[in-house]
Scaffold this active site. Structure first.
Site, short mmCIF file in Angstrom:
data_model
loop_
_atom_site.label_atom_id
_atom_site.label_comp_id
_atom_site.label_asym_id
_atom_site.label_seq_id
_atom_site.Cartn_x
_atom_site.Cartn_y
_atom_site.Cartn_z
N ASP A 95 0.87 -1.17 0.00
CA ASP A 95 0.00 0.00 0.00
C ASP A 95 0.91 1.23 0.00
OD1 ASP A 95 -1.94 1.93 0.50
OD2 ASP A 95 -1.90 1.56 2.64
N GLU A 129 -0.29 10.29 -0.60
CA GLU A 129 -1.54 9.58 -0.33
C GLU A 129 -1.75 9.41 1.16
OE1 GLU A 129 -1.88 5.88 0.37
OE2 GLU A 129 -4.07 5.97 0.27
N GLU A 130 -0.73 8.94 1.85
CA GLU A 130 -0.92 8.64 3.27
C GLU A 130 -1.05 9.90 4.12
OE1 GLU A 130 -1.72 5.88 4.12
OE2 GLU A 130 -0.92 4.49 2.64
N ASP A 150 -6.22 1.72 -5.10
CA ASP A 150 -5.59 1.65 -3.78
C ASP A 150 -5.85 0.25 -3.22
OD1 ASP A 150 -4.40 2.24 -1.36
OD2 ASP A 150 -5.55 4.08 -1.02
N HIS A 230 -0.50 -1.80 6.31
CA HIS A 230 0.39 -0.93 7.11
C HIS A 230 1.20 -1.73 8.13
CE1 HIS A 230 -1.61 3.23 6.21
NE2 HIS A 230 -1.48 2.48 5.13
ZN LIG Z 1 -2.35 3.20 3.36
#
Ligand SMILES: [Zn+2]
Length: 255
Positions: A95, A129-130, A150, A230
């Site tokens: 991710d 993104e995060e 995603d 994550h």
């Molecule tokens: Zn993420």
């Protein structure tokens, strides 16, 4: 985004200093040795006060550590530890790098076949993104649809798995666009793309950053199933292939 300390405890890392140097190290509990700390090792909460970076450099004080060029705010990168076995891709940061791979693979597949997207298409790959403002800027004004790619989160109560692409219908930001989601479902059915449909309560995507910034077109979300998001993540080539096929089918769809 975000992660729990237990997700990176014991991991190797690199500190990127202001001077451009790097310092290697590892992320450990302050009471890391069971032989020295006994029960404390097991009972200590993994939190900001009890996790540290053990630098592979000789330093015993703040002054010596700063002399290495290390400062508040330096980036610390966790080792990805990539391993591919039996089609499983196990590594950190799938991710959202898995989805960048999906986009690049779809583009290459079209190029190799001498095909072009049916519509004028912008590929937007965001480094933020995060952080939350991923696609808030950088997209042209004349887009009419936004498909965010995603990862799909795998776990108890979820339909997503590591062998399918997933259409996310709703996440912490609310529902995605019904019509565009249905269009993606139709494409998956038409081309026999293995997919699931899911909802994520603690999740957000670049698509949300776009609509929160005032974006006013239909937004939908697809991506490969990723286990232990994550954390030390894992997916399977089948999920990656399915997502790439889905992206390619969308790009070639003329309607
Ligand atoms: Zn993420």
């Amino acid at each position: 985004g975000g992660f729990g300390w237990s997700a990176v405890e014991g991991e190797g890392c690199t500190v990127f200093t202001q001077s451009g140097d790097t310092v290697r190290g590892s992320i450990l509990l302050t009471y890391a040795s069971v032989h020295v700390y006994g029960k404390k090792f097991h009972e200590t909460e993994r939190d900001d006060d009890h996790i540290e970076v053990r630098l592979d450099a000789r330093t015993t004080s703040e002054e010596e550590t700063r002399a290495l060029g290390i400062e508040v705010g330096d980036f610390v990168a966790f080792d990805p530890r990539l391993e591919i076995t039996n089609g499983f891709v196990r590594t950190r940061h799938l991710d959202d790098k898995a989805c960048v791979a999906n986009l690049v693979s779809a583009i290459k597949t079209l190029a190799d076949a001498g095909r072009k997207p049916a519509q004028t298409t912008t590929f937007h790959i965001s480094n933020y993104e995060e952080v939350g403002h991923g696609a808030a800027a950088g997209l042209p004004d004349d887009i009419t649809e936004l498909v965010s790619v995603d990862m799909a989160a795998v776990g108890e109560g979820q339909t997503s798995d590591e062998f399918h692409a997933t259409l996310c219908i709703k996440d912490s930001g609310g529902p995605y666009h019904h019509g565009l989601s249905n269009k993606l479902r139709r494409l998956a059915e038409k081309y026999g793309i293995p997919y699931k449909v899911d909802i994520y309560p603690y999740y957000g995507s670049d698509g949300e950053a776009y609509w929160r910034a005032g974006g006013n077109v239909a937004v939908a979300l697809i991506g490969p199933g990723v286990d232990a998001s994550h954390n030390y993540e894992r997916t399977h080539l089948e999920a990656l292939e399915a997502t790439t096929q889905w992206v390619a089918a969308y790009l070639l769809d003329a309607r």
